[in-house]
Design an enzyme around this catalytic site. Structure first.
Site, mmCIF file in Angstrom:
data_model
loop_
_atom_site.group_PDB
_atom_site.id
_atom_site.type_symbol
_atom_site.label_atom_id
_atom_site.label_comp_id
_atom_site.label_asym_id
_atom_site.label_seq_id
_atom_site.Cartn_x
_atom_site.Cartn_y
_atom_site.Cartn_z
ATOM 1 C CB SER A 50 44.109 32.612 38.694
ATOM 2 O OG SER A 50 45.329 32.538 38.024
ATOM 3 C CB SER A 72 46.501 37.527 38.021
ATOM 4 O OG SER A 72 45.262 37.150 38.579
ATOM 5 C CG ASP A 125 42.679 38.001 36.554
ATOM 6 O OD1 ASP A 125 42.953 37.104 37.373
ATOM 7 O OD2 ASP A 125 43.171 39.132 36.596
#
Length: 396
Positions: free
Chosen positions: A274, A312, A314
């Site tokens: 992340s 991830s 983000d």
């Protein structure tokens, strides 16, 4: 199971007792990406940091203790907390216009539903590890109470913004080592000027493109026909796989494939991890414009090779320190707004500063060994320079 590997903060290794690293007024001198000859677009501010935006302060608490076999609740510990204060010590009393954006939502940033609804960010942005979001969120509320808030005017609630990345490859993440006092220290020790980078604060145990990651920052100074402004970015980067890493357009990850972080991991080579990004500016932008600004962060990640994979998280937030006291007014007020036709330089500065902040985090980070002797190597400076030179991208 969420397939993620992220987060890192500042580290000083002490192997017998828990260690808390307090922020310093002057950051230890470490080479940064520009010092190694990495070319970037745009002109940075004095400190090339988010603190180049007047009023913005950054503080860290770093926890590093133990080594060897994982004993849940005892360690090894490689984690911490980072605080970004938009208006310095006044941040709790003077909200800023803000907007946020989730490029990929396999992560957490509390308080964002109210940021979206109200258009304001009140208080600091805190960053820590995935399993410490709750304690840090509650600690921010407790910090306010300890400092005389809620106050007699009847302000009896708070929705702090706390974000996370996962440091469980290096840190005893289920040991719950982050305590309220660590969040208090990050807020109380926040300062301007140079910002500590690498494996520090919330970024202590983080990994980026299978090199050591963590906290990084950068800024851009803009001289436009309607005003001079600053854009600053701070990242906690803990994302990506080695083959995707590009620096200054060069496929650095493919050129330096050795010692990838997860070679011994039981999960496949996918884009896990992340990144949390905080964007600050003194340009007079309103909340809808700041949401647009937050979206541009994705382009900075793309320059460095990120594909924002399924695993991830983000998540980005942007705020403006212009228009003070806009939120607390009791009558209609006038606010300033940069015309949309003049916002392009701010967009470009955000992309540029994001790109550089991530590389600064990786350049500053140092090799770290954590739980079960998991070792994550730092980006080798000499090899980076050699690769850039090979592709005629090195600035001598």
């Amino acid at each position: 199971m969420r397939n993620r590997s992220r987060r890192l903060m500042w580290s000083v290794v002490l192997l017998s007792v828990p260690f808390i690293a307090h922020a310093q007024q002057v950051a230890p001198k470490k080479p940064r990406a520009r010092d190694l000859g990495v070319p970037f677009d745009g002109t940075p501010g004095k400190f090339n940091a988010i603190t180049d935006v007047p009023g913005v302060l950054v503080g860290h608490t770093t926890l590093v203790t133990g080594e060897g076999k994982l004993v849940v609740g005892k360690g090894p510990v490689r984690t911490g907390v980072t605080a970004v204060l938009p208006r310095g010590k006044d941040s709790m009393n003077d909200a800023v216009f803000a907007g946020w954006f989730s490029q990929n939502g396999n992560g957490e940033m509390t308080g964002t539903t109210w940021v979206e609804e109200s258009g304001f960010l009140e208080g600091p942005v805190m960053i820590t590890n995935t399993h410490s979001v709750g304690v840090v969120r509650d600690a921010v509320i407790q910090w306010r109470v300890n400092h005389g808030q809620p106050d007699p005017t009847g302000y009896w609630w708070s929705l702090p913004v706390v974000a996370e990345t996962w440091d469980g490859w290096l840190n005893d993440i289920n040991g719950f080592h982050v305590k309220p006092e660590h969040a208090f220290n990050a807020i109380d020790s926040a300062h301007g000027g140079a910002v500590e980078e690498g494996g520090i604060g919330g970024g202590t145990g983080m990994i980026c493109n299978e090199f050591k990651g963590g906290i990084g920052t950068s800024s851009r100074k803009l001289e436009t026909k309607i005003g001079n402004y600053t854009v600053g970015v701070l990242v906690q980067c803990n994302y990506g796989v080695r083959p995707n890493l590009r620096i200054a357009g060069v496929p650095v990850g493919k050129e330096i494939p050795q010692d990838a972080a997860y070679a011994a991991a039981p999960f496949p080579e996918v884009d896990r991890g992340s990144i949390i990004v905080v964007v600050a500016t003194d340009a007079p932008l309103l909340s809808h414009q700041l949401k647009r600004l937050a979206r541009r962060v994705s382009l900075g990640l793309g320059r460095n090779g990120s594909t924002s994979g399924n695993g991830s998280g983000d998540i980005f937030i942007a705020f403006s320190t212009a228009n003070p006291h806009a939120d607390g007014a009791k009558k209609p007020i006038d606010v300033k707004m940069l015309p949309n036709d003049e916002i392009d330089p701010i967009f470009a500065a955000t992309v540029q500063a994001t790109e550089e902040a991530i590389i600064n985090a990786m350049v500053a980070a140092e090799t770290m060994t954590g739980i079960e002797n998991h070792k994550v190597v730092a980006l080798p400076h000499d090899q980076l320079r050699s690769v850039l030179k090979k592709y005629n991208r090195l600035v001598e």
